[in-house]
Motif scaffolding. Structure first.
Motif, PDB file in Angstrom:
ATOM      1  N   SER A 238      37.310  67.858  32.866  1.00 54.06           N
ATOM      2  CA  SER A 238      36.155  66.963  32.759  1.00 54.06           C
ATOM      3  C   SER A 238      35.653  66.535  34.141  1.00 54.06           C
ATOM      4  CB  SER A 238      36.501  65.723  31.921  1.00 54.06           C
ATOM      5  OG  SER A 238      37.398  64.881  32.636  1.00 54.06           O
ATOM      6  N   ARG A 239      36.532  66.608  35.162  1.00 51.71           N
ATOM      7  CA  ARG A 239      36.165  66.192  36.522  1.00 51.71           C
ATOM      8  C   ARG A 239      35.633  67.356  37.372  1.00 51.71           C
ATOM      9  NH1 ARG A 239      39.378  61.935  38.265  1.00 51.71           N
ATOM     10  NH2 ARG A 239      37.973  61.893  40.085  1.00 51.71           N
TER      11      ARG A 239
ATOM     12  N   GLN B 124      37.497  71.152  50.224  1.00 52.06           N
ATOM     13  CA  GLN B 124      37.497  71.022  48.769  1.00 52.06           C
ATOM     14  C   GLN B 124      38.892  70.804  48.173  1.00 52.06           C
ATOM     15  OE1 GLN B 124      34.395  74.617  48.396  1.00 52.06           O
ATOM     16  NE2 GLN B 124      34.533  73.499  46.480  1.00 52.06           N
ATOM     17  N   PRO B 125      39.682  69.877  48.719  1.00 53.86           N
ATOM     18  CA  PRO B 125      41.046  69.694  48.197  1.00 53.86           C
ATOM     19  C   PRO B 125      41.057  69.239  46.738  1.00 53.86           C
ATOM     20  CG  PRO B 125      40.457  67.877  49.668  1.00 53.86           C
ATOM     21  CD  PRO B 125      39.371  68.907  49.793  1.00 53.86           C
ATOM     22  N   LYS B 126      40.093  68.389  46.381  1.00 56.36           N
ATOM     23  CA  LYS B 126      40.049  67.875  45.010  1.00 56.36           C
ATOM     24  C   LYS B 126      39.788  69.004  44.014  1.00 56.36           C
ATOM     25  CE  LYS B 126      36.697  65.519  42.867  1.00 56.36           C
ATOM     26  NZ  LYS B 126      35.673  64.526  42.575  1.00 56.36           N
ATOM     27  N   ASP B 127      38.884  69.930  44.397  1.00 58.03           N
ATOM     28  CA  ASP B 127      38.555  71.050  43.496  1.00 58.03           C
ATOM     29  C   ASP B 127      39.744  71.986  43.310  1.00 58.03           C
ATOM     30  OD1 ASP B 127      35.956  70.221  43.000  1.00 58.03           O
ATOM     31  OD2 ASP B 127      35.170  71.210  44.783  1.00 58.03           O
ATOM     32  N   ILE B 128      40.532  72.180  44.369  1.00 55.83           N
ATOM     33  CA  ILE B 128      41.732  73.023  44.256  1.00 55.83           C
ATOM     34  C   ILE B 128      42.712  72.385  43.274  1.00 55.83           C
ATOM     35  CG2 ILE B 128      43.766  73.882  45.494  1.00 55.83           C
ATOM     36  CD1 ILE B 128      41.962  74.089  48.014  1.00 55.83           C
ATOM     37  N   LEU B 129      42.947  71.093  43.434  1.00 54.18           N
ATOM     38  CA  LEU B 129      43.890  70.383  42.568  1.00 54.18           C
ATOM     39  C   LEU B 129      43.408  70.339  41.116  1.00 54.18           C
ATOM     40  CD1 LEU B 129      46.539  68.783  42.485  1.00 54.18           C
ATOM     41  CD2 LEU B 129      45.212  66.715  42.927  1.00 54.18           C
TER      42      LEU B 129
END
Length: 455
Positions: free
Chosen positions: A426-427, A246-251
């Protein structure tokens, strides 16, 4: 949700409710103590440290040097998130929270004994830096565990935003007690406050740690972690696994905090430097205003956490981010009047947009991650913001003002932070009222959760 401890019979409805209440109280008191320690350092930085530990420097340079030590605590927070996130997902929420409390409390207690520049030269500043780093590591591990301890005991999906907002309550409570302690000590006559008075609140933190430790030792592990343990779904390296999955969620979690964290530290920490040096406001006026703002957040944080259960986590959060971006300009218009009433009102009102985000934020971020990786993922996402938002904010504000000689330059910085947060939030996914007790990659088909894989 089943409420079972490993090797134990299920808890009755009444016992489970009692555990929820206990978990919420333990988390809230624990975070209050942690943030008392952290904010005490923030408040004293602007008032004392530049004079005592960097007396040879020009006042502005001394302030920048003191805030650099202050920023070290923020750099350390993702380190604490990685370390304690690992153990929180491996050995449990409760044990990890006891260690973070001790680490933070003992480091703060030790600040009371650091000799000044006059006694040991630059080594005083070096010791402060080391203790600030240890503080940051403790806080980095604290937040995720406190939120999960409350949220994972919630009896229904419909109230998670409200339940998870209570550990967030520790921020205004800690801010209130820290400022109250400094305000009380600053009443000392003559140079007594600078000589020894500022040390007393650090010394007293040991009493709060003892109280927090007693409370935390008397709570059970959360039902969700107990189930993970019973079903042998513990990851060997949860921190690495969540970065992989989940790298995107961390960022996105980190970036979504820009509008909440950067303005908060400008309005509650940098304001002491700006208010006293630029506006000629009294230290006591600023301390009292921050106290009043903290009291207001006692009500608004749980309120907006509750509203997020009704209208959705993301919607509530994005309204707050938009408000924060606009309010920066209003804030500096009010304080630049140099009128004590307007300064007071600006500081108090500045924390309303903060509450709109901070109330729902705990659930918004923690719900984003699946149970077996939740402590690591939520902690990393939350604490990475400290490096890009909270830590640099007073430094950036000081530098912007030194260059432009206008508070509106700082307001423009706040506005940019708000835009970044709006896009990031929003993402993010919105798990309002959805079941988080089962692993996400079990609960839905493989393609539904971009990073979910069948185990």
């Amino acid at each position: 949700m089943d409420t079972v401890q490993p090797g134990a019979t299920p808890l009755s409805e009444e016992d489970a409710h009692r555990q929820l209440r206990r978990a919420v109280i333990a988390s809230t008191i624990g975070t209050t103590i942690e943030w008392y320690d952290f904010f005490l350092y923030s408040t004293v930085t602007g008032l004392v440290f530049a004079k005592l530990y960097f007396p040879e420097s020009d006042p502005l340079v001394g302030t920048l040097q003191a805030f650099l030590i202050y920023a070290v605590g923020f750099i350390a927070r993702p380190v604490g998130a990685a370390i304690f996130g690992h153990y929180g997902d491996r050995i449990g929420r409760k044990a990890t929270l006891i260690v973070t409390l001790l680490l933070m409390g003992l480091a703060t207690f030790a600040v009371a004994f650091v000799p000044t520049y006059a006694t040991i030269g630059i080594w005083g500043a070096v010791l402060l830096t080391i203790l600030r780093f240890i503080q940051g590591v403790g806080v980095g591990g604290e937040w995720g565990g406190s939120v999960l301890m409350s949220m994972e005991w919630a009896r229904t999906n419909a109230h998670r935003g409200f339940v998870a907002s209570w550990p967030q309550f520790g921020v205004p409570a800690g801010l209130f007690i820290a400022n109250l302690a400094v305000l009380a000590m600053s009443q000392l006559s003559g140079s007594a406050f600078l000589t020894w008075g500022w040390r007393v609140p650090f010394f007293l933190s040991i009493v709060l740690v003892a109280i927090g430790l007693y409370i935390r030792l008397n709570i059970l592990e959360t039902p969700i972690f107990a189930r993970l343990l019973a079903e042998r779904k513990i990851e060997k390296a949860p921190t690495l696994e969540v970065i992989r999955r989940q790298p995107k969620d961390i960022l996105l979690s980190a970036l979504s905090r820009m509008a909440e964290q950067a303005p908060f530290y400008i309005f509650t920490a940098f304001v002491f430097t700006y208010g006293v040096r630029t506006l000629g406001a009294s230290r006591d006026l600023l301390l009292t205003a921050v106290l009043a703002a903290s009291l207001l957040e006692f009500v608004t944080i749980p309120l907006f956490g509750h509203v997020s259960d009704l209208i959705g986590r993301k919607r509530m959060y994005m309204i707050g981010a938009a408000m924060a971006g606009l309010f920066g300009f209003v804030y500096f218009a009010m304080v630049d009047t140099k009128n004590p009433t307007w300064i007071f009102a600006a500081i108090v009102l500045s924390l309303v947009p903060h509450s709109m985000m901070y109330g729902p934020q705990a659930a918004l971020i923690a719900e984003t991650f699946t149970g077996r990786l939740r402590y690591s993922g939520a902690s990393l996402g939350y604490q990475l913001a400290s490096v890009i938002a909270g830590g640099p904010a007073p430094l950036i504000a000081t530098a912007l003002f030194a260059y432009y000689h206008s508070g509106y330059a700082i307001a423009a910085y706040v506005f940019v932070c708000a835009v970044i947060s709006l896009v990031a939030a929003s993402r993010l996914g919105d798990y309002t009222n959805r079941d988080i007790s089962r692993e996400y990659d079990e609960a839905r088909t493989m393609g539904d959760h971009g990073h979910a894989h069948a185990r």
